[in-house]
Design a protein around this motif. Structure first.
Motif, PDB file in Angstrom:
ATOM      1  N   HIS A  15      22.176 -12.776  42.264  1.00  7.15           N
ATOM      2  CA  HIS A  15      22.915 -12.578  41.011  1.00  7.15           C
ATOM      3  C   HIS A  15      23.963 -11.465  41.137  1.00  7.15           C
ATOM      4  O   HIS A  15      24.151 -10.666  40.218  1.00  7.15           O
ATOM      5  N   LEU A  16      24.635 -11.424  42.276  1.00  2.50           N
ATOM      6  CA  LEU A  16      25.679 -10.420  42.482  1.00  2.50           C
ATOM      7  C   LEU A  16      26.754 -10.506  41.411  1.00  2.50           C
ATOM      8  O   LEU A  16      27.322  -9.487  40.998  1.00  2.50           O
ATOM      9  N   GLU A  17      27.024 -11.719  40.946  1.00  2.00           N
ATOM     10  CA  GLU A  17      28.093 -11.922  39.968  1.00  2.00           C
ATOM     11  C   GLU A  17      27.793 -11.245  38.623  1.00  2.00           C
ATOM     12  O   GLU A  17      28.714 -11.020  37.821  1.00  2.00           O
ATOM     13  N   GLU A  18      26.539 -10.882  38.384  1.00  6.97           N
ATOM     14  CA  GLU A  18      26.184 -10.253  37.108  1.00  6.97           C
ATOM     15  C   GLU A  18      26.386  -8.740  37.107  1.00  6.97           C
ATOM     16  O   GLU A  18      26.340  -8.100  36.056  1.00  6.97           O
ATOM     17  N   ALA A  19      26.577  -8.163  38.294  1.00  7.97           N
ATOM     18  CA  ALA A  19      26.756  -6.706  38.376  1.00  7.97           C
ATOM     19  C   ALA A  19      28.112  -6.299  37.815  1.00  7.97           C
ATOM     20  O   ALA A  19      29.115  -6.993  37.995  1.00  7.97           O
ATOM     21  N   ASN A  20      28.149  -5.157  37.147  1.00  8.06           N
ATOM     22  CA  ASN A  20      29.398  -4.650  36.571  1.00  8.06           C
ATOM     23  C   ASN A  20      29.371  -3.129  36.535  1.00  8.06           C
ATOM     24  O   ASN A  20      28.518  -2.501  37.176  1.00  8.06           O
ATOM     25  N   LYS A  21      30.271  -2.529  35.759  1.00  7.77           N
ATOM     26  CA  LYS A  21      30.371  -1.071  35.720  1.00  7.77           C
ATOM     27  C   LYS A  21      29.096  -0.409  35.226  1.00  7.77           C
ATOM     28  O   LYS A  21      28.761   0.705  35.635  1.00  7.77           O
ATOM     29  N   THR A  22      28.399  -1.043  34.335  1.00  7.08           N
ATOM     30  CA  THR A  22      27.190  -0.452  33.745  1.00  7.08           C
ATOM     31  C   THR A  22      25.897  -1.042  34.293  1.00  7.08           C
ATOM     32  O   THR A  22      24.818  -0.508  34.042  1.00  7.08           O
ATOM     33  N   HIS A  23      25.997  -2.149  35.021  1.00  6.34           N
ATOM     34  CA  HIS A  23      24.813  -2.838  35.545  1.00  6.34           C
ATOM     35  C   HIS A  23      24.994  -3.010  37.052  1.00  6.34           C
ATOM     36  O   HIS A  23      25.666  -3.934  37.514  1.00  6.34           O
ATOM     37  N   LYS A  24      24.398  -2.079  37.820  1.00  4.92           N
ATOM     38  CA  LYS A  24      24.561  -2.114  39.262  1.00  4.92           C
ATOM     39  C   LYS A  24      23.750  -3.272  39.869  1.00  4.92           C
ATOM     40  O   LYS A  24      22.744  -3.691  39.297  1.00  4.92           O
ATOM     41  N   PRO A  25      24.179  -3.751  41.026  1.00  7.45           N
ATOM     42  CA  PRO A  25      23.395  -4.792  41.705  1.00  7.45           C
ATOM     43  C   PRO A  25      22.099  -4.201  42.249  1.00  7.45           C
ATOM     44  O   PRO A  25      21.905  -2.974  42.250  1.00  7.45           O
ATOM     45  N   SER A  26      21.224  -5.050  42.732  1.00 12.06           N
ATOM     46  CA  SER A  26      19.935  -4.593  43.239  1.00 12.06           C
ATOM     47  C   SER A  26      19.526  -5.420  44.445  1.00 12.06           C
ATOM     48  O   SER A  26      19.538  -6.652  44.392  1.00 12.06           O
ATOM     49  N   PHE A  27      19.194  -4.728  45.549  1.00 16.09           N
ATOM     50  CA  PHE A  27      18.673  -5.422  46.723  1.00 16.09           C
ATOM     51  C   PHE A  27      17.208  -5.783  46.500  1.00 16.09           C
ATOM     52  O   PHE A  27      16.410  -4.951  46.059  1.00 16.09           O
TER      53      PHE A  27
END
Length: 525
Positions: free
Chosen positions: A442-454
């Motif tokens: 769900h890399l596409e959901e990451a933004n300025k306030t919601h960081k991605p997660s491994f």
């Protein structure tokens, strides 16, 4: 201006980064490092300083298109696309590794491609940009790993040179520039040979375990600036590298050491010049008792395959370049393997290809291996006696023909060294035990306030191993999900010996469920 400032700051970091890896050059003068029994393999970062969120994939995520066009590139990168990585993603990945893994690993194998692809005609790459991008990533690797005394072993990728895929024999501007960029990674005794060919060796555990970084540009069949390892061209850049590699392997073997071979482009008929492929296969099989594994990148798809003794016979193996056919080709190869009673493990070598950090064409990922740090070194005198690869009557006949007489298939007659009790064949000191692969769903959901997660995508281990069987955690508990599921341990391998890989290949080809897992992990979908 912003880009120039970024490179300036990163270059300053490079200047003040950790000292060169001299700890490996004088082991008698230094205190041995505590071994964790793990190492990182990371590859194909492809940072792109021109990446912009909310731009069009058609522009390599560099510019917006008309209102009716999609301008939806993500803040941290665009998954399943042809776009490269924003610095935001590569920095996030290395920061994550610093926080979660830098204190848990012994060394880093880093297999190249640290510049963007040359796929935007309006923004063509330049040598200066390529070197600056590599310098920036090297500075970050220094900060995260080398500064902690963790050896880092980089390899040259086909996108780390200009023009793309082309590298003339060295010494040249590329080898000179990377001698500077990688000055903290290359042991001083190997600097001269690196300036000639961009290959070198590092004793990551002095007198015990080494990593050899190959320059696969001199084997890669897209590089039309070299001769392709033809037998008559003994001074060809590929042949000189193989000659050097043979000397290194003989030296490490005589010292009772084990070796990982690493590089960017994996050795396959679809990637290497035919004669370079023959030389690689022959050396890999001849030194099976010394080479504990082979790690590569470039393909951006998670998979493994085998080099086999019959690759040295007189027939042309199937050539596959595109990932679309890769899965079916591998399943076909696995299905064609002989039954156990007809199969000699002396005749097989496994090649591991890791997926990429760049979400092109799949999702960002990296891989952490574990290996056995217990037991004693197997003495050279205790190893299995060497043997020759059988010369069939057909081969003898073919080698009398002018067409084949002066080819490597007809000239390579050295004794092969395999050892059923060696680390590549049975679980003992330095044997690879397994790996855990992490990715960003769900890399596409990451933004300025919601960081991605491994997240843990999967591992090769049996569940009991992850629980700390025998007191060793191949994956630190802090880096495991709270609820382990079957998809996290689908393969259930006790170790990564040749026999374990052969057995897994047969299971994948015969089990629809396991084959489905293999395909899902290969394409991250």
């Amino acid at each position: 201006m912003l880009l120039d400032t970024l490179f300036f700051l990163l270059n300053l970091l490079d200047v003040y980064a950790a000292p060169q890896q001299v700890v490996l050059q004088a082991p008698a003068l230094t205190k041995p490092r505590k071994l964790h029994g793990r190492f990182l393999h990371i590859t194909d970062m492809h940072p792109d300083p021109f990446y912009r969120p909310k731009t069009a994939e058609k522009t390599s995520c560099h510019r917006k298109k008309g209102k009716k066009k999609k301008n939806d590139s993500g803040f941290y990168g665009e998954p399943y696309s042809d776009c490269d990585s924003p610095f935001r993603l590569t920095n996030f990945t290395l920061d994550f590794l610093e926080k979660k893994w830098a204190s848990e690993i012994d060394f880093v194998i880093w297999t190249g491609d640290n510049a963007r692809h040359d796929n935007d005609r309006k923004l063509p790459r330049t040598p200066v940009e390529i070197y600056d991008l590599n310098r920036a990533v090297a500075a970050k690797m220094n900060s995260v790993f080398t500064s902690r005394g963790i050896p880092v072993i980089p390899s040259l990728g086909n996108n780390d040179v200009w023009p793309h895929n082309i590298m003339i024999p060295g010494p040249n501007s590329i080898t000179n520039e990377f001698s500077s960029i990688w000055k903290t990674f290359i042991p001083f005794p190997h600097l001269q040979i690196f300036q000639r060919g961009a290959y070198y060796a590092v004793e990551v555990i002095p007198d015990s375990l080494a990593v050899i970084s190959l320059n696969t540009m001199y084997f890669y069949d897209s590089n039309k600036a070299v001769g392709g390892c033809m037998f008559k061209e003994r001074d060809d850049a590929g042949n000189l590298q193989f000659d050097w590699l043979e000397v290194q392997l003989k030296g490490f073997r005589s010292r009772g050491m084990q070796v990982w071979l690493s590089g960017h482009v994996p050795p396959s008929p679809g990637n290497y010049f035919p004669e370079c492929y023959v030389r690689y296969v022959e050396l890999a099989l001849r030194f099976q008792d010394t080479i504990v594994g082979h790690l590569f990148g470039h393909m951006n798809a998670d998979h493994f395959f085998f080099l086999e003794a019959n690759d040295l016979d007189f027939f042309e193996p199937v050539s596959v370049k595109g990932n679309a056919e890769l899965f079916h080709t591998l399943i076909s190869d696995f299905s064609a393997m002989p039954k156990a009673k007809d199969l000699s493990l002396d005749d097989y070598v496994v090649i591991n290809v890791s997926p990429s950090v760049v979400p092109n064409p799949y999702l960002p990922s990296f891989r952490v291996f574990s290996y056995n740090t217990t037991g004693s070194v197997r003495a050279l005198k205790d190893r299995k006696h060497g043997h020759h690869h059988g010369n069939s009557k057909d081969k003898e006949k073919q080698c009398k023909l002018d067409t084949y007489r002066e080819t490597w298939r007809c000239q390579l007659n050295e004794t092969w060294h395999s050892d059923p009790e060696g680390p590549a064949r049975t679980n003992r000191l330095w044997t690879p035990l397994g790996y855990a692969q992490y990715y960003i769903p769900h890399l596409e959901e990451a933004n300025k306030t919601h960081k991605p997660s491994f997240k843990l995508e999967y591992s090769t281990y049996v569940p009991a191993a992850l629980e700390g069987k025998n007191g060793f955690h191949p994956v630190p508990p802090k880096n495991l999900p709270s609820n382990l599921k079957h998809r996290h341990t689908p393969y259930g391998l006790e170790d990564l010996t040749v026999g374990s890989w052969v057995a897994l290949a047969k299971q994948i080809s015969s089990s629809k469920k396991l084959g489905s897992f293999f395909k899902t992990y290969m394409y991250m979908s």
